[in-house]
Every structure is written in structure tokens, then in C-alpha cells.
Design a protein around this motif. Structure first.
Motif, PDB file in Angstrom:
ATOM      1  N   UNK A   1       0.807  -1.221   0.000  1.00 38.03           N
ATOM      2  CA  UNK A   1       0.000   0.000   0.000  1.00 38.03           C
ATOM      3  C   UNK A   1       0.842   1.273   0.000  1.00 38.03           C
ATOM      4  N   UNK A   2       2.129   1.151   0.245  1.00 37.58           N
ATOM      5  CA  UNK A   2       2.993   2.324   0.279  1.00 37.58           C
ATOM      6  C   UNK A   2       2.966   3.023   1.623  1.00 37.58           C
ATOM      7  N   UNK A   3       3.347   4.285   1.629  1.00 35.96           N
ATOM      8  CA  UNK A   3       3.471   5.047   2.868  1.00 35.96           C
ATOM      9  C   UNK A   3       2.176   5.724   3.278  1.00 35.96           C
ATOM     10  N   UNK A   4       1.916   5.689   4.579  1.00 36.40           N
ATOM     11  CA  UNK A   4       0.981   6.608   5.212  1.00 36.40           C
ATOM     12  C   UNK A   4       1.821   7.616   5.978  1.00 36.40           C
ATOM     13  N   UNK A   5       1.367   8.872   6.021  1.00 37.20           N
ATOM     14  CA  UNK A   5       2.100   9.933   6.710  1.00 37.20           C
ATOM     15  C   UNK A   5       1.357  10.270   7.989  1.00 37.20           C
ATOM     16  N   UNK A   6       2.035  10.092   9.117  1.00 33.20           N
ATOM     17  CA  UNK A   6       1.388  10.194  10.425  1.00 33.20           C
ATOM     18  C   UNK A   6       1.857  11.454  11.145  1.00 33.20           C
ATOM     19  N   UNK A   7       0.914  12.130  11.795  1.00 31.36           N
ATOM     20  CA  UNK A   7       1.252  13.271  12.637  1.00 31.36           C
ATOM     21  C   UNK A   7       0.286  13.305  13.813  1.00 31.36           C
ATOM     22  N   UNK A   8       0.397  14.346  14.627  1.00 29.98           N
ATOM     23  CA  UNK A   8      -0.492  14.520  15.779  1.00 29.98           C
ATOM     24  C   UNK A   8      -0.696  16.016  15.984  1.00 29.98           C
ATOM     25  N   UNK A   9      -1.728  16.416  16.721  1.00 35.33           N
ATOM     26  CA  UNK A   9      -2.009  17.849  16.882  1.00 35.33           C
ATOM     27  C   UNK A   9      -0.844  18.660  17.424  1.00 35.33           C
ATOM     28  N   UNK A  10      -0.105  18.125  18.401  1.00 38.25           N
ATOM     29  CA  UNK A  10       0.992  18.922  18.977  1.00 38.25           C
ATOM     30  C   UNK A  10       2.093  19.170  17.960  1.00 38.25           C
ATOM     31  N   UNK A  11       2.388  18.187  17.109  1.00 40.14           N
ATOM     32  CA  UNK A  11       3.399  18.387  16.065  1.00 40.14           C
ATOM     33  C   UNK A  11       2.942  19.460  15.066  1.00 40.14           C
ATOM     34  N   UNK A  12       1.684  19.361  14.638  1.00 44.29           N
ATOM     35  CA  UNK A  12       1.165  20.297  13.642  1.00 44.29           C
ATOM     36  C   UNK A  12       1.043  21.711  14.216  1.00 44.29           C
ATOM     37  N   UNK A  13       0.619  21.806  15.462  1.00 47.27           N
ATOM     38  CA  UNK A  13       0.473  23.131  16.065  1.00 47.27           C
ATOM     39  C   UNK A  13       1.816  23.796  16.329  1.00 47.27           C
ATOM     40  N   UNK A  14       2.864  22.992  16.515  1.00 44.77           N
ATOM     41  CA  UNK A  14       4.195  23.580  16.652  1.00 44.77           C
ATOM     42  C   UNK A  14       4.589  24.322  15.376  1.00 44.77           C
ATOM     43  N   UNK A  15       4.220  23.750  14.219  1.00 45.47           N
ATOM     44  CA  UNK A  15       4.494  24.426  12.950  1.00 45.47           C
ATOM     45  C   UNK A  15       3.770  25.769  12.898  1.00 45.47           C
ATOM     46  N   UNK A  16       2.501  25.776  13.288  1.00 40.90           N
ATOM     47  CA  UNK A  16       1.729  27.024  13.263  1.00 40.90           C
ATOM     48  C   UNK A  16       2.331  28.065  14.211  1.00 40.90           C
ATOM     49  N   UNK A  17       2.841  27.602  15.357  1.00 47.56           N
ATOM     50  CA  UNK A  17       3.462  28.528  16.302  1.00 47.56           C
ATOM     51  C   UNK A  17       4.737  29.129  15.726  1.00 47.56           C
ATOM     52  N   UNK A  18       5.571  28.288  15.128  1.00 48.43           N
ATOM     53  CA  UNK A  18       6.856  28.765  14.606  1.00 48.43           C
ATOM     54  C   UNK A  18       6.666  29.670  13.389  1.00 48.43           C
ATOM     55  N   UNK A  19       5.664  29.366  12.568  1.00 53.55           N
ATOM     56  CA  UNK A  19       5.436  30.175  11.369  1.00 53.55           C
ATOM     57  C   UNK A  19       4.484  31.336  11.622  1.00 53.55           C
ATOM     58  N   UNK A  20       3.909  31.380  12.838  1.00 56.91           N
ATOM     59  CA  UNK A  20       2.961  32.439  13.203  1.00 56.91           C
ATOM     60  C   UNK A  20       1.830  32.542  12.176  1.00 56.91           C
ATOM     61  N   UNK A  21       1.300  31.372  11.831  1.00 61.56           N
ATOM     62  CA  UNK A  21       0.263  31.305  10.800  1.00 61.56           C
ATOM     63  C   UNK A  21      -1.098  31.775  11.304  1.00 61.56           C
ATOM     64  N   UNK A  22      -1.288  31.750  12.626  1.00 60.60           N
ATOM     65  CA  UNK A  22      -2.583  32.100  13.182  1.00 60.60           C
ATOM     66  C   UNK A  22      -3.583  30.963  13.148  1.00 60.60           C
ATOM     67  N   UNK A  23      -3.157  29.802  12.633  1.00 61.17           N
ATOM     68  CA  UNK A  23      -4.053  28.638  12.564  1.00 61.17           C
ATOM     69  C   UNK A  23      -3.800  27.708  13.741  1.00 61.17           C
ATOM     70  N   UNK A  24      -4.741  26.786  13.953  1.00 57.33           N
ATOM     71  CA  UNK A  24      -4.597  25.808  15.027  1.00 57.33           C
ATOM     72  C   UNK A  24      -5.372  24.553  14.680  1.00 57.33           C
ATOM     73  N   UNK A  25      -4.787  23.409  15.002  1.00 58.48           N
ATOM     74  CA  UNK A  25      -5.461  22.126  14.800  1.00 58.48           C
ATOM     75  C   UNK A  25      -6.303  21.827  16.031  1.00 58.48           C
ATOM     76  N   UNK A  26      -7.601  21.681  15.833  1.00 61.35           N
ATOM     77  CA  UNK A  26      -8.516  21.362  16.932  1.00 61.35           C
ATOM     78  C   UNK A  26      -9.247  20.070  16.601  1.00 61.35           C
ATOM     79  N   UNK A  27      -8.695  18.966  17.058  1.00 59.77           N
ATOM     80  CA  UNK A  27      -9.281  17.653  16.814  1.00 59.77           C
ATOM     81  C   UNK A  27      -9.465  16.918  18.130  1.00 59.77           C
ATOM     82  N   UNK A  28     -10.457  16.085  18.197  1.00 61.02           N
ATOM     83  CA  UNK A  28     -10.724  15.314  19.411  1.00 61.02           C
ATOM     84  C   UNK A  28      -9.593  14.329  19.673  1.00 61.02           C
ATOM     85  N   UNK A  29      -9.167  14.242  20.920  1.00 61.56           N
ATOM     86  CA  UNK A  29      -8.095  13.311  21.288  1.00 61.56           C
ATOM     87  C   UNK A  29      -8.590  11.866  21.333  1.00 61.56           C
ATOM     88  N   UNK A  30      -9.896  11.670  21.187  1.00 57.70           N
ATOM     89  CA  UNK A  30     -10.450  10.316  21.245  1.00 57.70           C
ATOM     90  C   UNK A  30     -10.488   9.637  19.879  1.00 57.70           C
TER      91      UNK A  30
END
Length: 290
Positions: free
Chosen positions: A121-150
Motif C-alpha cells: 500500500x505504500x506510505x501513510x504519513x502520520x502526525x499529531x495535533x501537537x506536532x502540527x500546532x508547533x508548525x503554526x506557532x513557529x510560522x505564526x500562521x494564526x491557525x490551530x489544529x482542533x481535533x478530538x483526542x479520542x
């Protein structure tokens, strides 16, 4: 003081091995560098050393090394300075050679997307909210990932509500998150495949362990031992997997004093080699603009 800074992608093209500080005490296991919470990371000193060495070996950039990365200060030898008077190095990598500050500073590298290869099936690319939100913080994008932890989220609408298998791991009833794609920072080469999965923060280390490259290796003796064996030791080496995506930031601390600043972006476009084991195919990375 004039300051210019930019955040860029760092993508592993081959397995990358940056040993942990306690690697020498791990017996036959040679792990990658991780933070106490088990997050894989690239120390800024390792990245600086890799870029410095690349520049030293390129005639177009060799004269800029001291200005960009700092001047190497060789320690006095023992004949000039008694052992009891030797000063410890302040080099972050622990080397004996000290380095004066350069005019370009480099941050640590932080993970954003982690590839897990599924046979057939090839690669799946995995991340999590804290990793993605770190990018938004460093780039000052003003965006935020808001997903349920469940829940576990996927960017393939046809799999909404279905179970997805990552090798032996069953992800139950994943949820389509295509409506949130604009909050998922990713390089174009990953985004075009539309095979991204976002898990909760407390599951990401399981994914990291699953995706790591692990290679058994053997060290040989120069001469056979009393039993005729040339094998000295068997050990395993961990590596960041090819395709792993990190971010890092660079900064011109005093832009007016940076020599040939227009050459810096061109230099970053070269292939670079990070960590150890280059002779056996490890270490190649690419640096891309966001």
C-alpha cells in the motif's frame, strides 16, 4: 539590530542516524536521539555541524564558513596547557573543538510527518495535533489544529468510518478530516498523495517506534579469535525513516554582517548529510522552502 528568519522543511531522503547522548550505555542497541518524552528531534548542533561540513567541502561556500557558522577554535595541546588547567568545550555536540558564534543561527529540527510503510500500500504519513500546532506557532500562521483526542483522522474521504490497518495496528473507525486540510502544514510532495493520518498526542510515540529504520550490523575483528570467528560484536542501529518530515528555523542574527546572504538559500538547496554512517548510505536530507 536587523534580523531575518525563516522556517523550512527538512526531509530525510535516506535513513538518518543521530545517536542519543546515552548510546554508549545501551549495549547492543544504538538508538536515535530522543527527548525525555520520546519525541525524535534533531539537535541544532548536529544540523549546524552537517551544514558547516558541506560548506567547507564546496569551493563556492568554503570562504563563508567562518562568517556563517563561526570560527573553529582548536584547544591548546597538553604540552602547552596542563591537564588540570584544560577548559571543557562549550561545543553543543561534545567535540573538543570549540566554535565561536557565527552570524547565522540554526534551531533544532522538530518532527511534523512520520512515514509508516505498509507492504502493498505504500506510505501513510502520520502526525499529531501537537506536532502540527508547533508548525503554526513557529510560522505564526494564526491557525490551530482542533481535533478530538479520542479519534483518529484521515484525509481519504472514502475511508471515513472504516478500520485502517498500519501493519499490525488497527485504527478503528477513522474520521474524514478533509475539511481541516488547510490546518495541516505539509510539503507538496506529501500533500499530493492525500495519505495523511492524524492520531492523538498520546499515540504518536507508538507510530514513531513503528516507523523507525532498524538495521542489524556486525563489527569484525582484524584476526580470527581462538574459535576462528571474525565476529567482534552484533548490534542494531536505529534511523529516522526516509520521508520523515521535520521543520527548523534559521536566523540572520546581524543581517548586515552576513557575508553573501543571497548565497545562503542556494546553499540550502544542495543535498546535505546529517548524522553518522554516511559510508553505508545513511544521512542524506533535503531542505525545502515552505
Amino acid at each position: 539590530m536587523s534580523v531575518k528568519s525563516e522556517v523550512q522543511w527538512l526531509i530525510c531522503r535516506e535513513p538518518v542516524h543521530i545517536g542519543g547522548a546515552d548510546s554508549s550505555s545501551r549495549g547492543n542497541n544504538n538508538p536515535i536521539y530522543r527527548l525525555p518524552d520520546r519525541t525524535p528531534a534533531i539537535p541544532g548542533s548536529s544540523l549546524r555541524g552537517a551544514l558547516r561540513e558541506r560548506a567547507q567541502n564546496e569551493s563556492a561556500y568554503a570562504d563563508l564558513v567562518d562568517n556563517w557558522f563561526g570560527r573553529e577554535i582548536k584547544p591548546k595541546n597538553e604540552s602547552e596547557e596542563g591537564e588540570e588547567n584544560k577548559q571543557p568545550s562549550d561545543n553543543e555536540s561534545g567535540d573538543e573543538v570549540q566554535t565561536s558564534p557565527g552570524y547565522i543561527s540554526l534551531s533544532w529540527g522538530w518532527p511534523v510527518w512520520w512515514p509508516i510503510h505498509v507492504l502493498g500500500y505504500g506510505n501513510w504519513w502520520i502526525s499529531c495535533p501537537s506536532w502540527l500546532n508547533r508548525v503554526h506557532q513557529l510560522t505564526q500562521s494564526g491557525k490551530k489544529v482542533n481535533l478530538s483526542s479520542k479519534d483518529t483522522y484521515i484525509t481519504s474521504p472514502e475511508l471515513d468510518g472504516k478500520d485502517v490497518y498500519l501493519r499490525w495496528l488497527k485504527l478503528e473507525k477513522v474520521k474524514d478530516c478533509t475539511s481541516d486540510l488547510d490546518t495541516f502544514p505539509a510539503p507538496r510532495e506529501i500533500r499530493k498523495d492525500n495519505r495523511m493520518i492524524v492520531v492523538s498526542d498520546n499515540r504518536i510515540n507508538l507510530m514513531v517506534d513503528m516507523g523507525l529504520v532498524r538495521q542489524p550490523r556486525v563489527s569484525l575483528r582484524d584476526e580470527p579469535d581462538s574459535k576462528g570467528s571474525l565476529v567482534n560484536n552484533l548490534f542494531a542501529v536505529e534511523g529516522l525513516p526516509p520521508g520523515a518530515v521535520f521543520i527548523f528555523a534559521w536566523t540572520f542574527k546581524k543581517q548586515a554582517k552576513v557575508e553573501n546572504p543571497d548565497q545562503w538559500p542556494q546553499f540550502l538547496k544542495l543535498d546535505h548529510y546529517l548524522g553518522g554512517l554516511w559510508s553505508v548510505g545513511y544521512g542524506r536530507i533535503s531542505i525545502l522552502k515552505m
